[in-house]
Design a protein around this motif. Structure first.
Motif, PDB file in Angstrom:
ATOM      1  N   ILE A   6       0.855  -1.188   0.000  1.00  0.00           N
ATOM      2  CA  ILE A   6       0.000   0.000   0.000  1.00  0.00           C
ATOM      3  C   ILE A   6       0.886   1.232   0.000  1.00  0.00           C
ATOM      4  CG2 ILE A   6      -1.878   1.197   1.191  1.00  0.00           C
ATOM      5  CD1 ILE A   6      -2.595  -1.558   2.439  1.00  0.00           C
ATOM      6  N   GLY A   8       2.725   3.543  -3.426  1.00  0.00           N
ATOM      7  CA  GLY A   8       3.747   3.352  -4.470  1.00  0.00           C
ATOM      8  C   GLY A   8       4.731   4.500  -4.526  1.00  0.00           C
ATOM      9  N   PHE A  29      -0.741  -1.002  -4.607  1.00  0.00           N
ATOM     10  CA  PHE A  29      -1.834  -0.028  -4.644  1.00  0.00           C
ATOM     11  C   PHE A  29      -1.268   1.377  -4.487  1.00  0.00           C
ATOM     12  CE2 PHE A  29      -3.775  -3.904  -3.069  1.00  0.00           C
ATOM     13  CZ  PHE A  29      -5.017  -3.930  -3.687  1.00  0.00           C
ATOM     14  N   GLU A  30      -1.561   2.245  -5.440  1.00  0.00           N
ATOM     15  CA  GLU A  30      -1.109   3.634  -5.332  1.00  0.00           C
ATOM     16  C   GLU A  30      -2.309   4.552  -5.580  1.00  0.00           C
ATOM     17  OE1 GLU A  30       1.488   5.694  -4.436  1.00  0.00           O
ATOM     18  OE2 GLU A  30      -0.018   7.178  -4.997  1.00  0.00           O
ATOM     19  N   ILE A  41       9.683  15.202  -7.311  1.00  0.00           N
ATOM     20  CA  ILE A  41      10.032  16.576  -6.893  1.00  0.00           C
ATOM     21  C   ILE A  41      11.232  16.594  -5.941  1.00  0.00           C
ATOM     22  CG2 ILE A  41       7.720  17.530  -7.245  1.00  0.00           C
ATOM     23  CD1 ILE A  41       7.423  17.382  -4.112  1.00  0.00           C
ATOM     24  N   GLY A  43      14.997  16.673  -4.486  1.00  0.00           N
ATOM     25  CA  GLY A  43      16.223  17.340  -4.938  1.00  0.00           C
ATOM     26  C   GLY A  43      15.946  18.384  -5.999  1.00  0.00           C
ATOM     27  N   ASN A  48      18.104  13.672  -5.220  1.00  0.00           N
ATOM     28  CA  ASN A  48      19.302  13.282  -4.471  1.00  0.00           C
ATOM     29  C   ASN A  48      18.975  11.930  -3.829  1.00  0.00           C
ATOM     30  OD1 ASN A  48      20.872  14.698  -1.466  1.00  0.00           O
ATOM     31  ND2 ASN A  48      21.562  13.111  -2.867  1.00  0.00           N
ATOM     32  N   ALA A 129      -5.700   3.920  -7.063  1.00  0.00           N
ATOM     33  CA  ALA A 129      -6.283   2.883  -6.202  1.00  0.00           C
ATOM     34  C   ALA A 129      -5.927   3.195  -4.752  1.00  0.00           C
ATOM     35  CB  ALA A 129      -5.757   1.509  -6.606  1.00  0.00           C
ATOM     36  N   VAL A 131      -6.229   2.893  -0.973  1.00  0.00           N
ATOM     37  CA  VAL A 131      -6.709   1.879  -0.030  1.00  0.00           C
ATOM     38  C   VAL A 131      -7.494   2.572   1.082  1.00  0.00           C
ATOM     39  CG1 VAL A 131      -5.977   0.174   1.688  1.00  0.00           C
ATOM     40  CG2 VAL A 131      -4.945   0.194  -0.585  1.00  0.00           C
ATOM     41  N   GLY A 168       0.337  12.820  -2.167  1.00  0.00           N
ATOM     42  CA  GLY A 168      -0.354  11.587  -1.756  1.00  0.00           C
ATOM     43  C   GLY A 168      -0.122  11.191  -0.314  1.00  0.00           C
ATOM     44  N   LEU A 176      -4.480   3.994   9.116  1.00  0.00           N
ATOM     45  CA  LEU A 176      -4.677   2.566   8.827  1.00  0.00           C
ATOM     46  C   LEU A 176      -3.861   1.714   9.806  1.00  0.00           C
ATOM     47  CD1 LEU A 176      -4.450   2.322   4.891  1.00  0.00           C
ATOM     48  CD2 LEU A 176      -6.502   2.159   6.308  1.00  0.00           C
ATOM     49  N   ILE A 348      10.039  19.096   4.357  1.00  0.00           N
ATOM     50  CA  ILE A 348      10.584  18.098   3.434  1.00  0.00           C
ATOM     51  C   ILE A 348      10.272  16.708   3.996  1.00  0.00           C
ATOM     52  CG2 ILE A 348      12.728  17.182   2.407  1.00  0.00           C
ATOM     53  CD1 ILE A 348      11.945  19.876   1.242  1.00  0.00           C
ATOM     54  N   PHE A 388      19.667  11.068   2.599  1.00  0.00           N
ATOM     55  CA  PHE A 388      19.473  10.086   3.679  1.00  0.00           C
ATOM     56  C   PHE A 388      18.011   9.652   3.806  1.00  0.00           C
ATOM     57  CE2 PHE A 388      23.201  12.646   4.656  1.00  0.00           C
ATOM     58  CZ  PHE A 388      24.147  11.640   4.752  1.00  0.00           C
ATOM     59  N   ASN A 389      17.085  10.577   3.565  1.00  0.00           N
ATOM     60  CA  ASN A 389      15.677  10.211   3.757  1.00  0.00           C
ATOM     61  C   ASN A 389      15.196   9.245   2.685  1.00  0.00           C
ATOM     62  OD1 ASN A 389      14.740  11.601   6.218  1.00  0.00           O
ATOM     63  ND2 ASN A 389      15.648  13.341   5.133  1.00  0.00           N
ATOM     64  N   LEU A 390      15.612   9.462   1.453  1.00  0.00           N
ATOM     65  CA  LEU A 390      15.236   8.482   0.426  1.00  0.00           C
ATOM     66  C   LEU A 390      15.877   7.130   0.724  1.00  0.00           C
ATOM     67  CD1 LEU A 390      15.097  10.514  -2.907  1.00  0.00           C
ATOM     68  CD2 LEU A 390      13.263   9.133  -1.916  1.00  0.00           C
TER      69      LEU A 390
HETATM   70  C1  FAD Z   1      10.152  18.714  -1.866  1.00  0.00           C
HETATM   71  C2  FAD Z   1      10.841  17.489  -1.344  1.00  0.00           C
HETATM   72  C3  FAD Z   1      12.119  17.205  -1.750  1.00  0.00           C
HETATM   73  C4  FAD Z   1      12.783  16.083  -1.240  1.00  0.00           C
HETATM   74  N1  FAD Z   1      14.044  15.819  -1.700  1.00  0.00           N
HETATM   75  C5  FAD Z   1      14.693  14.745  -1.218  1.00  0.00           C
HETATM   76  C6  FAD Z   1      15.974  14.407  -1.716  1.00  0.00           C
HETATM   77  O1  FAD Z   1      16.487  15.007  -2.669  1.00  0.00           O
HETATM   78  N2  FAD Z   1      16.622  13.353  -1.136  1.00  0.00           N
HETATM   79  C7  FAD Z   1      16.051  12.606  -0.133  1.00  0.00           C
HETATM   80  O2  FAD Z   1      16.697  11.679   0.353  1.00  0.00           O
HETATM   81  N3  FAD Z   1      14.819  12.869   0.302  1.00  0.00           N
HETATM   82  C8  FAD Z   1      14.119  13.895  -0.217  1.00  0.00           C
HETATM   83  N4  FAD Z   1      12.848  14.148   0.215  1.00  0.00           N
HETATM   84  C9  FAD Z   1      12.230  13.202   1.182  1.00  0.00           C
HETATM   85  C10 FAD Z   1      11.750  11.947   0.455  1.00  0.00           C
HETATM   86  O3  FAD Z   1      11.061  12.298  -0.728  1.00  0.00           O
HETATM   87  C11 FAD Z   1      10.828  11.114   1.330  1.00  0.00           C
HETATM   88  O4  FAD Z   1      11.440  10.876   2.568  1.00  0.00           O
HETATM   89  C12 FAD Z   1      10.473   9.790   0.637  1.00  0.00           C
HETATM   90  O5  FAD Z   1       9.787  10.044  -0.565  1.00  0.00           O
HETATM   91  C13 FAD Z   1       9.632   8.904   1.543  1.00  0.00           C
HETATM   92  O6  FAD Z   1       9.266   7.755   0.816  1.00  0.00           O
HETATM   93  P1  FAD Z   1       7.968   6.914   1.193  1.00  0.00           P
HETATM   94  O7  FAD Z   1       7.823   5.886   0.145  1.00  0.00           O
HETATM   95  O8  FAD Z   1       8.018   6.503   2.597  1.00  0.00           O
HETATM   96  O9  FAD Z   1       6.765   7.958   1.086  1.00  0.00           O
HETATM   97  P2  FAD Z   1       6.207   8.718  -0.209  1.00  0.00           P
HETATM   98  O10 FAD Z   1       7.285   8.918  -1.188  1.00  0.00           O
HETATM   99  O11 FAD Z   1       5.492   9.885   0.333  1.00  0.00           O
HETATM  100  O12 FAD Z   1       5.183   7.676  -0.832  1.00  0.00           O
HETATM  101  C14 FAD Z   1       4.002   7.302  -0.196  1.00  0.00           C
HETATM  102  C15 FAD Z   1       3.016   6.891  -1.264  1.00  0.00           C
HETATM  103  O13 FAD Z   1       1.878   6.277  -0.664  1.00  0.00           O
HETATM  104  C16 FAD Z   1       0.728   6.670  -1.394  1.00  0.00           C
HETATM  105  N5  FAD Z   1      -0.438   6.524  -0.505  1.00  0.00           N
HETATM  106  C17 FAD Z   1      -0.705   7.183   0.645  1.00  0.00           C
HETATM  107  N6  FAD Z   1      -1.867   6.740   1.172  1.00  0.00           N
HETATM  108  C18 FAD Z   1      -2.338   5.771   0.346  1.00  0.00           C
HETATM  109  C19 FAD Z   1      -3.475   4.935   0.363  1.00  0.00           C
HETATM  110  N7  FAD Z   1      -4.372   5.000   1.350  1.00  0.00           N
HETATM  111  N8  FAD Z   1      -3.663   4.059  -0.656  1.00  0.00           N
HETATM  112  C20 FAD Z   1      -2.756   3.970  -1.677  1.00  0.00           C
HETATM  113  N9  FAD Z   1      -1.640   4.752  -1.736  1.00  0.00           N
HETATM  114  C21 FAD Z   1      -1.424   5.635  -0.735  1.00  0.00           C
HETATM  115  C22 FAD Z   1       1.011   8.116  -1.747  1.00  0.00           C
HETATM  116  O14 FAD Z   1       0.196   8.549  -2.819  1.00  0.00           O
HETATM  117  C23 FAD Z   1       2.503   8.082  -2.074  1.00  0.00           C
HETATM  118  O15 FAD Z   1       2.745   7.848  -3.435  1.00  0.00           O
HETATM  119  C24 FAD Z   1      12.145  15.236  -0.299  1.00  0.00           C
HETATM  120  C25 FAD Z   1      10.851  15.514   0.094  1.00  0.00           C
HETATM  121  C26 FAD Z   1      10.194  16.620  -0.420  1.00  0.00           C
HETATM  122  C27 FAD Z   1       8.774  16.901   0.015  1.00  0.00           C
END
Ligand code: FAD
Length: 408
Positions: A6, A8, A29-30, A41, A43, A48, A129, A131, A168, A176, A348, A388-390
């Protein structure tokens, strides 16, 4: 074994790849119309995607609960992420501070490469989709999306934090997890612009400063000090240095924090005083407002004079020694006070999330509910800027996907 992922985003895409490579039948599911909307978006559109620091150094880039990441990083490290992306045909560059970007400078290349791999592995990708509910069932879980309920033996939840909800990550996934018994710790913004108590920075909105040193202190304790770029805005301070500093300030009593900008980090106080003296002596009739132009952008120069209590019409020869000392002092340590942060939606990343005590760090499986795995920014783990966060999302997602497929 049927696994539902859950979310993407970064963590979900990586979980999908690992779970499918492990032989599971995976449905991703995304809620959005495309995968990895936030990755696009990152970096500033360049992504990055990780940081190439050595294993030990890498952990210094983790701001909060970094130790939870040992197994995940061991299983899927920054170097493995780089190998994966390059192997998918996206060459990478390592830049200052070991920050890793695609050579094309296009975040879309990273997201598309991962999506291509998911499709090649036969992962069923369901877009638009969202969830709506996850329930436990006798042999696993029931996942409801678009009004339809489907059974899965395992579920990987990775719906992100609370920041940039338009991508998202609106926090619904945390609800959940809560409904399944998981605790959510206090949620706060991190890597976030800082509001200042002072009004004068707001008048300089839009002014960016390069090669300055920004520091934050609490009493005698130095919390942050770095050289780089920052920005004045209509609410206070932003830009890379300020965002980085914020991760060291979240949760602290802000009224005890002193922020300092060193506008001349290359000169000691004495060297700067000597330079001021030289310039004042060379042009004794020149007004201070004009002389400041050599030291700072015009609008800031005028603000500095006001802060130093020096009327802008003062001519160089009238400046007393003590006024010169005050001016040098302000140029070396321009003081500001944090009044708060911008809202979490503009952060961020989110600090806080699913309580890590309830998750097994060696598998990412819930300690409360076997078969449920949790990964990515929704965990109470976060890092500084620099990729680091990615990497937190890639590593925890990869480990969750692998463990879920292996039944670990
Ligand atoms: C402007 C910006 C710039 C950034 N730049 C960097 C960078 O350069 N380097 C770095 O390391 N980090 C960066 N970050 C941080 C990094 O993007 C996040 O820490 C990372 O994307 C987290 O990944 P994730 O998969 O946990 O969450 P997300 O990437 O937020 O993905 C979660 C996904 O779950 C989906 N979702 C949510 N609820 C539901 C549901 N109920 N059903 C189905 N789908 C759902 C969402 O639509 C989303 O696609 C940046 C963040 C921002 C906002």
């Amino acid at each position: 074994m049927r696994i539902a992922i859950i979310g993407g985003g970064a963590a979900g895409m990586m979980a999908g790849i690992q779970a499918a490579e492990g032989g599971a039948a995976v449905t991703l599911f995304e809620g959005n119309e495309k995968l990895g909307k936030k990755v696009y978006i990152t970096g500033k559109g360049r992504c990055n995607l990780t940081n190439a620091k050595t294993y030990d150094e890498f952990f210094k880039g983790l701001a909060h609960n970094g130790r939870f990441m040992y197994s995940a990083m061991h299983f899927f490290s920054n170097l493995r992420m780089m190998d994966l992306i390059e192997g998918l045909g996206v060459p990478l560059n390592v830049e200052r501070g070991e920050r890793v970007f695609p050579a094309s400078n296009k975040a879309s290349d990273v997201s598309r490469a991962l999506e291509g791999r998911l499709r090649a592995l036969g992962v069923e990708i369901r877009l638009n989709a969202r969830v709506e509910a996850v329930k436990t069932a006798p042999n696993g879980f029931l996942v409801r999306a678009s009004g339809r309920e489907e059974p899965f033996s395992r579920v990987i939840l990775c719906t992100g934090g609370l920041s940039y909800p338009a991508t998202g990550s609106d926090g619904f996934g945390l609800a959940l997890a809560q409904a399944l018994g998981h605790e959510v710790t206090d949620l706060q913004p991190s890597l976030i612009p800082i509001l200042t108590r002072e009004d004068w920075p707001k008048a300089l909105s839009g002014l960016s400063l390069k090669n300055v040193e920004f520091s934050a202190r609490r009493g005698k304790k130095l919390l942050f000090k770095e050289l780089g770029e920052m920005l004045f805005t209509h609410f206070g301070l932003s830009g890379p240095l300020v965002l980085s500093a914020s991760a060291h300030l979240v949760g602290l009593p802000l009224d005890e924090i002193l922020l300092l900008i060193d506008l001349k980090p290359g000169l000691s106080h004495e060297q700067l005083d000597a330079r001021l003296l030289r310039e004042l002596t060379a042009e004794p009739r020149k007004q201070m407002a004009g002389l400041m132009a050599a030291l700072a952008p015009k609008s800031l120069g005028l603000a500095l004079l006001e802060l130093a209590g020096i009327p802008e019409g003062t001519v160089a020869s009238q400046l007393t020694r003590s006024q010169r000392g005050d001016l040098a002092g302000i140029l070396k340590a321009l003081p500001l006070h944090a009044a708060g942060f911008r809202p979490i939606e503009e952060a961020i990343i989110t600090r806080g999330g699913l309580n890590i005590k309830q998750i097994d760090p060696s598998t990412m499986q819930s300690k409360l509910l076997p078969g449920l795995y949790l990964a990515g920014e929704m965990l109470d783990v976060d890092g500084y800027t620099g990729g680091f966060n990615l990497q937190i999302a890639w590593s925890t997602g990869a480990l969750a996907g692998h463990s879920a497929a292996a039944g670990a």
